[in-house]
Design a protein around this motif. Structure first.
Motif, short mmCIF file in Angstrom:
data_model
loop_
_atom_site.label_atom_id
_atom_site.label_comp_id
_atom_site.label_asym_id
_atom_site.label_seq_id
_atom_site.Cartn_x
_atom_site.Cartn_y
_atom_site.Cartn_z
N LEU A 1 -4.77 0.19 5.55
CA LEU A 1 -5.38 0.27 4.21
C LEU A 1 -6.36 1.43 4.12
O LEU A 1 -6.38 2.16 3.12
N THR B 1 -8.18 0.45 -2.27
CA THR B 1 -7.44 0.23 -1.03
C THR B 1 -8.32 0.56 0.17
O THR B 1 -8.35 -0.18 1.17
N SER C 1 0.84 -1.21 0.00
CA SER C 1 0.00 0.00 0.00
C SER C 1 0.87 1.25 0.00
O SER C 1 0.55 2.23 -0.71
N GLN D 1 -1.14 -7.04 -2.60
CA GLN D 1 -1.93 -6.49 -1.49
C GLN D 1 -3.16 -7.36 -1.22
O GLN D 1 -3.48 -7.65 -0.07
N LEU E 1 -0.81 -4.21 -6.23
CA LEU E 1 -2.23 -4.41 -5.89
C LEU E 1 -2.55 -5.91 -5.76
O LEU E 1 -3.27 -6.33 -4.84
N GLY F 1 -5.44 4.45 1.70
CA GLY F 1 -6.43 4.64 0.63
C GLY F 1 -6.97 6.06 0.63
O GLY F 1 -7.08 6.70 -0.41
#
Lengths: 218, 470
Positions: free
Chosen positions: A149, A172, A37, A56, A53, A153
């Motif tokens: 996250l 995210t 992230s 993740q 990603l 995000g």
């Protein structure tokens, strides 16, 4: 008696080992989530962002898998990888535009890197109190990863006007929410609906990306 | 047969049909209008016991269905807002017949209307958040045109609404555990914070309002007006449902006073912004902000005036939105630029479009004889009775839209030369007739409000825990 004792010891060892493995697996997932992230926050190279990603979502799967049955947790992994694939295919088809835009922006990267670091430190302090609020029996690592996250995000969306990174930020953020919600409740229907939301978001996002690309060509 | 099947499944099936018919505009407008009008009339005329009797033959309609352990209920209390939503769908689908809207418009209108109805009927209630998020994603294709895909307003619309979803879901989860918690419990303040923040993000409450003028400036105004007609009303009903469902929430000290202040703040900020706008599309966005403010204000006044006033605001608002958006979109098709520099002397060329724009604005502003006047006048009086300072702020905020209208009138009559000052009617008949009908309707509603508004006041009957004051 001796056999029974040995069996009990073996059973205990197995249990201990599985707990140890879970702890290690959770730590691994946590490291994966933090690194990917923060990487997506700092680096602006779409190919690497898609790979990050994908990793993740692997981390999210491991974290949720430690709380939920594996057959339910795997939905998150499948949906996450589908989302990454759709985004990757869209960007690949628009690569001329993206390759032109990719550039190394050192001051920006340093700024975003420091921001990411600050989020990690802040979340580290926040986690015990959030755990108390959620009154959940889960491991702190799960709550920590969810909050990371969410925070990253949110900053990802706030620090850019580039649609691609807004979409990555939204994904995210929603992932963070899914991890946190998994701590407090296990709902199959909600899980399914959130999968639908993720897929819908990436379809809308990919369509918007292609529209922006068309607009730039015109 | 059940009401959810009728009001949710039929439109969803129609949406699938409309998807395949989307390149045939006439057929899709016809199908969309007929089905939405049918559903509107059905919701309007269904008896309270949901038993239809024709001679010796009677059909009993069930009001509940279960899907995956969750229930959807459309009983007699819900029928008023179901009728209202399908009326909106009908007005916008029918109106789109003469506009170059994108191919998705009618299909999406038919998808979002039943989903929003489902969001208000689903139990447990927290699933509404997911359905609203679904609607937000479906609205994106309506907002995007070939030139504005990178409009930050669209990105903000998506971001703010997506941020609201987890907040509402979390507050829903927390609410389920604290139905009996004492008022001093720290959990209560947390839930209230999550809930109000989520609602604020959804309702474009200041400072989350920025996407609204951006979108109404750059996107197709007809589509924008459809979205702002449906979404805020749904969310306001959700807010009242939360308040209705949880006694501790509606008995929180100062909650209604805070909502009252929040409403006035929205009206004042919206009024200040609209008074200085030089773009008709942006002004429409700020007018929506003012209207949301009036709804929040009416929620703040519920302990004194009940829920009927809150719901009676909707019908005149939608009619005024329709007239304003219809006239503006018609002009947008001719010139594409809605800024003040481009509308100089427009009244001499397009008198009916100008009349539609001006009367739409004045009706929203609450000018006497127009539709919004009776309800807005009542809200203003009650607010002033509470506090004269609040009343003054309200007048100050409401003046914004009048100031904008005066500035607009000056521009519309500002013609460069004598030749352009001669009156011509350049509008097509299909624009003139609906505008005239709607103007007459707005005047009739304003003069005889009890003929129209009493029925829509029934939406307020959903909230049984609040006083029902006719």
């Amino acid at each position: 008696m001796g056999v029974a004792h040995t069996s009990a010891v073996n059973h205990f060892n197995c249990f201990y080992l599985s707990i140890l493995m879970l702890l290690k697996l959770n730590d691994f997932a946590l490291i994966l989530i933090i690194s990917t992230s923060v990487f997506n926050l700092v680096v602006r190279i779409w190919r690497l962002n898609i790979i990050a990603l994908i990793l993740q979502y692997l981390g999210i799967f491991i974290i949720i898998g430690s709380m939920w049955p594996i057959e339910l947790a795997i939905i998150k992994l499948l949906v996450g990888w589908m989302v990454s694939t759709v985004l990757g295919i869209t960007l690949f088809s628009l690569k001329s535009k993206n390759s032109a835009k990719e550039r190394i922006d050192v001051p920006g990267q340093i700024f975003r890197g420091i921001t990411g670091l600050l989020i990690v430190i802040f979340v580290n302090y926040l986690t015990p109190s959030i755990k108390a609020v959620l009154s959940a029996n889960s491991m702190e690592a799960n709550i920590f990863s969810g909050l990371i996250l969410l925070g990253i995000g949110l900053f990802q969306m706030g620090l850019t006007s580039d649609l691609l990174y807004i979409i990555i930020g939204l994904l995210t953020f929603i992932s963070g929410f899914e991890v946190l919600y998994a701590v407090v409740e296990m709902s199959t229907l909600l899980s399914g609906l959130l999968a639908g939301i993720n897929l819908g978001l990436i379809l809308v996002g990919s369509w918007l990306l292609s529209k922006v690309h068309e607009g730039e060509i015109v | 047969m059940s009401t959810p099947l009728i009001f949710l499944a039929i439109p969803l099936i129609t949406a699938v049909l409309l998807f395949f018919l989307r390149f045939n505009k006439t057929l899709s407008v016809l199908l969309g209008s007929i089905v939405s009008l049918f559903l509107f009339i059905l919701a309007l005329t269904l008896p309270e016991n949901l038993i239809i009797t024709i001679g010796n033959f009677s059909i009993e309609i069930v009001d509940k269905v279960f899907i995956l352990g969750r229930s959807l209920t459309i009983g007699s209390k819900q029928l008023a807002f179901v009728a209202f939503f399908f009326l909106i769908a009908f007005l916008w689908i029918f109106g789109s017949a003469w506009f170059k809207v994108n191919d998705w418009m009618i299909t999406v209108a038919f998808l979002i209307t039943p989903i929003l109805v489902a969001a208000l009927c689903v139990e447990p209630f927290l699933y509404a958040a997911l359905l609203i998020e679904l609607v937000v994603m479906l609205c994106i294709p309506l907002l995007v045109t070939d030139q504005n895909a990178d409009n930050p307003g669209i990105h903000k619309f998506l971001i703010y609404n997506t941020l609201a979803m987890p907040l509402i879901l979390f507050s829903g989860w927390m609410l389920s555990g604290i139905e009996t918690a004492p008022i001093t419990s720290p959990i209560i303040s947390r839930v209230t914070f999550f809930l109000l923040l989520g609602i604020a993000l959804w309702l474009t409450i200041f400072p989350f309002h920025s996407w609204l003028p951006m979108v109404s400036e750059k996107s197709h105004l007809w589509n924008v007006s459809l979205i702002v007609s449906l979404l805020p009303i749904t969310i306001l009903i959700i807010l009242l449902t939360f308040l209705n469902q949880y006694a501790w929430l509606r008995t929180l000290p100062n909650l209604f006073n805070t909502l009252l202040l929040l409403g006035i703040m929205m009206i004042v900020i919206g009024g200040m912004y609209i008074s200085i706008q030089n773009h008709l599309g942006r002004a429409f966005g700020y007018a929506v902000m003012i209207e949301i403010g009036f709804s929040i204000l009416s929620i703040g006044l519920i302990p004194q005036i009940g829920t009927s006033t809150f719901s009676m605001l909707f019908f005149p608002r939608i009619m005024s939105y329709w007239l304003w958006a219809y006239s503006l979109t018609a002009y947008q098709q001719i010139s594409n630029d809605l800024s003040f520099t481009n509308i100089k002397g427009m009244v001499f060329q397009f008198p009916f479009l100008c009349a539609g724009i001006i009367i739409g604005q004045l009706s929203l502003a609450g000018l006497p004889i127009f539709a919004s006047f009776p309800i807005k006048h009542f809200i203003m009086l009650t607010t002033a009775q509470n506090s004269q300072i609040y009343g003054l702020w309200l007048v100050f905020g409401s003046a914004g839209i009048f100031i904008f209208t005066i500035r607009l009138l000056i521009k519309l009559f500002d013609s460069d030369n004598a030749e352009n000052s001669l009156w011509h009617i350049n509008e097509r008949i299909q624009f003139i007739i609906p505008i005239c009908i709607m103007i007459i309707l707005l005047v009739i509603i304003g003069l005889f409000p009890h003929w129209f508004l009493n029925y829509w006041g029934k939406i307020g009957n959903l909230f049984a825990q609040f006083p029902i004051i006719p």
